[in-house]
Design a protein around this motif. Sequence first.
Motif, short mmCIF file in Angstrom:
data_model
loop_
_atom_site.label_atom_id
_atom_site.label_comp_id
_atom_site.label_asym_id
_atom_site.label_seq_id
_atom_site.Cartn_x
_atom_site.Cartn_y
_atom_site.Cartn_z
N ALA A 506 7.68 -31.29 -26.94
CA ALA A 506 8.99 -31.23 -26.92
C ALA A 506 9.61 -30.43 -28.11
O ALA A 506 10.87 -29.65 -27.94
CB ALA A 506 9.35 -32.60 -27.12
N MET A 507 8.96 -30.32 -29.20
CA MET A 507 9.26 -29.60 -30.34
C MET A 507 9.28 -28.04 -30.00
O MET A 507 10.27 -27.10 -30.37
CB MET A 507 8.44 -29.62 -31.50
CG MET A 507 8.76 -31.06 -32.46
SD MET A 507 7.32 -31.44 -33.34
CE MET A 507 7.23 -29.92 -34.02
N GLU A 508 8.37 -27.81 -29.20
CA GLU A 508 8.18 -26.15 -28.85
C GLU A 508 9.32 -26.01 -27.75
O GLU A 508 9.75 -24.61 -27.88
CB GLU A 508 6.74 -26.07 -28.17
CG GLU A 508 5.54 -26.03 -29.11
CD GLU A 508 4.34 -25.89 -28.74
OE1 GLU A 508 4.32 -26.26 -27.36
OE2 GLU A 508 3.47 -25.71 -29.36
N LEU A 509 9.85 -26.75 -27.01
CA LEU A 509 10.73 -26.73 -25.99
C LEU A 509 12.21 -26.17 -26.98
O LEU A 509 13.06 -25.71 -26.43
CB LEU A 509 11.11 -27.78 -25.20
CG LEU A 509 10.11 -27.59 -23.99
CD1 LEU A 509 10.01 -28.92 -23.15
CD2 LEU A 509 10.06 -26.65 -23.29
N ASP A 510 12.34 -26.98 -28.08
CA ASP A 510 13.29 -26.88 -28.93
C ASP A 510 13.59 -25.48 -29.71
O ASP A 510 14.30 -25.38 -30.73
CB ASP A 510 13.41 -28.20 -29.79
CG ASP A 510 14.97 -28.33 -30.26
OD1 ASP A 510 15.74 -28.01 -29.84
OD2 ASP A 510 14.80 -28.85 -31.75
N LYS A 511 12.46 -24.75 -29.67
CA LYS A 511 12.36 -23.44 -30.56
C LYS A 511 13.68 -22.35 -30.11
O LYS A 511 14.12 -22.64 -29.16
CB LYS A 511 11.14 -22.73 -30.06
CG LYS A 511 9.85 -23.27 -30.69
CD LYS A 511 8.62 -22.33 -30.14
CE LYS A 511 7.43 -22.99 -30.33
NZ LYS A 511 6.28 -22.33 -29.93
N LYS A 516 10.63 -17.53 -30.61
CA LYS A 516 9.42 -18.22 -30.06
C LYS A 516 8.66 -18.97 -31.13
O LYS A 516 7.51 -19.31 -31.05
CB LYS A 516 8.67 -17.45 -29.06
CG LYS A 516 9.19 -16.92 -27.91
CD LYS A 516 9.80 -17.95 -26.96
CE LYS A 516 10.42 -17.39 -25.68
NZ LYS A 516 11.23 -18.40 -25.00
N VAL A 517 9.34 -19.07 -32.40
CA VAL A 517 8.81 -19.68 -33.45
C VAL A 517 9.56 -20.71 -33.91
O VAL A 517 10.81 -20.65 -33.70
CB VAL A 517 8.27 -18.74 -34.68
CG1 VAL A 517 7.30 -17.87 -34.07
CG2 VAL A 517 9.44 -18.07 -35.16
N ILE A 518 8.72 -21.71 -34.42
CA ILE A 518 9.57 -22.90 -35.17
C ILE A 518 10.12 -22.49 -36.54
O ILE A 518 9.22 -22.23 -37.41
CB ILE A 518 9.07 -24.22 -35.20
CG1 ILE A 518 8.75 -24.68 -33.60
CG2 ILE A 518 9.68 -25.35 -35.82
CD1 ILE A 518 7.90 -25.94 -33.65
N ASN A 519 11.41 -22.62 -36.90
CA ASN A 519 11.66 -22.24 -38.12
C ASN A 519 12.13 -23.63 -38.94
O ASN A 519 12.91 -24.57 -38.60
CB ASN A 519 13.47 -21.64 -38.01
CG ASN A 519 13.24 -20.20 -37.52
OD1 ASN A 519 12.52 -19.42 -38.12
ND2 ASN A 519 14.05 -19.94 -36.76
N GLU A 537 -0.08 -23.91 -37.61
CA GLU A 537 -0.21 -24.82 -36.52
C GLU A 537 -1.06 -26.07 -36.74
O GLU A 537 -0.53 -27.41 -36.39
CB GLU A 537 -0.32 -24.06 -35.39
CG GLU A 537 0.48 -23.07 -34.95
CD GLU A 537 0.31 -22.38 -33.45
OE1 GLU A 537 -0.95 -22.87 -33.03
OE2 GLU A 537 0.97 -21.49 -33.28
N GLU A 538 -2.23 -25.76 -37.46
CA GLU A 538 -2.81 -26.90 -37.61
C GLU A 538 -2.30 -28.00 -38.81
O GLU A 538 -2.59 -29.24 -38.49
CB GLU A 538 -4.24 -26.32 -38.32
CG GLU A 538 -5.15 -25.77 -37.46
CD GLU A 538 -6.48 -25.30 -38.10
OE1 GLU A 538 -6.86 -25.68 -39.41
OE2 GLU A 538 -7.23 -24.85 -37.47
N LEU A 539 -1.64 -27.58 -39.68
CA LEU A 539 -0.85 -28.60 -40.46
C LEU A 539 0.20 -29.18 -39.69
O LEU A 539 0.42 -30.42 -40.12
CB LEU A 539 -0.25 -27.75 -41.52
CG LEU A 539 0.76 -28.37 -42.56
CD1 LEU A 539 0.10 -29.62 -43.23
CD2 LEU A 539 1.39 -27.33 -43.63
#
Length: 549
Positions: A506-511, A516-519, A537-539
């Motif tokens: 769901a978070m990735e859809l909100d990028k 295409k990265v999460i700020n 990404e592991e964190l």
Amino acid sequence: MPNNLILTGFSGTGKSQVGLIIAQLWGWDFFDTDDEVTLAAGKSIADIFEQDGEAHFRHLERQAVASACNSSRAVVSTGGGSIVDPDNYRTMITSGVIICLEATPETITRRLQESSDQVSDLRPLLTGPDMIQRIRGLKTQRQAYYGLAKHTVHTDKLTLEEVAQEVYARWQEIAHGATNEGASEKLSPAFVVEAPSASYPVFVDWGLQDHIGKFLLGIGIRGPVYVITDSNVFGLHHGQVQRALEATGIEAHTFTVPAGEASKSLAMAESIFGWLAERRCERSHAIIALGGGMIGDLTGFVAATFLRGVPVIQVPTSLAAMVDASIGGKTAVNLSVGKNLVGAFYQPSMVLADLDTLKTLPARELASGWAEAIKHGLILDASLFRLIEERVESLLKLEPEITVEVIRRSMAIKAKVVEEDEKETTGKRILLNYGHTIGHGLEAATHYTELLHGEAVSVGIVGAGEMSQKMGLLSREELERHTKMLQRFGLPISYPGVNPHSVLKAMELDKKAASKVINWVLLQETGRATVRSDVDEELVQQTLNDLCR
């Protein structure tokens, strides 16, 4: 008794003529600040604008206002834009009583055309073609500041002598104490939002809904108005608002939607459009959003799009809506494929936050709203966070003085961010998303049925704090302090049972579509946020696993 009477209002409302009439009747001195400016400069206002520029005119105007208001027993007629200047407003409010003379753009245009030989000399900002459009635009920019006046007298259908009588009556009320001091304080805004597209006053206090008609008249709205609310709020607050509007002669119509997020849809918006059209709603009317965040979003969207824009008044009745959704002009409805996908940036004409409505909220919903106030302290104001921390018990009891202070300060933080980044173009407004990336993911993964928004944000704050700490930005001590604060308000700091993979999806859809990265909004310390796009990404996965187990 107040020392001076100061008249404000747009050009053509009769300030100079009415001021002179009153001064002669009372035997007081009379000052017209435009006349004082031309006398000091030795040239007309038009020549000052042409030869020296508007900035020099405003400098001379400040001197004229200060000199006139330094008198005692004086009537002061100020220029139409004087009150916009913060220095002028401070001078005016501390030296006397400000009364605004109001008129519609149509009336102002007619009056100015009748004295057209003076327009170019005295009102250079209004010269040129299509005068009424120039008047509408400039008057809209200034209307929030005219609303700062203690009283407003509508002059459209009155003679100069009748206007003078109305001003005298309002003055007498003040001089003889007929105006309750507490009530008059409520009629002063907590602050004014000065976004690039619009300026508007924000009122925050107890018992404001009883005065809503006066607030509307103060910003030039005389009705009809169209109240949009939901089935829960209708029974709690609509009757009080309706009576207050009727008491000031404002015609009001009401549309009630079913409570819940399902009403924030294009279908519901279309129903409201049809209802407004049937009642012949016009751009000179106003729409009132009476309710929580869902109502604010839906009503704002309707107002932004019906007739290409009708003034909207935000009257939030939940804490979350007060400190967040009511300020900033974000409006939207949902689609079946996602939330808030169809909307607009559309600033309200006024925000009226009556804290009495908070007494009707369930404890869980109230706590959800405090999560947003806490977030504001975390990202931008360490002293606000510390104040909340010191007064948790008082805030949970809604003790009047501290509740007003904290909510006003929280709302002002949101307003300041909006002023700097109204449409999310500079990156400043993204700071308001602290805790929201994970929060939105949790809401979506639980289908928006299990967590209140503030509860999801609370868990997201803990997650963002954990990542900040593990990246060496935030101390463990500070993180524990933040977590403890949320717990003291009864807010969740984790949400066991939800699938962390679903949250991540769901978070990735909100990028942001472009990057295409999460700020990520993270903390460097309490009161200082930063934006990072290099979070491992592991964190992220580890943090989600910890929050969801």
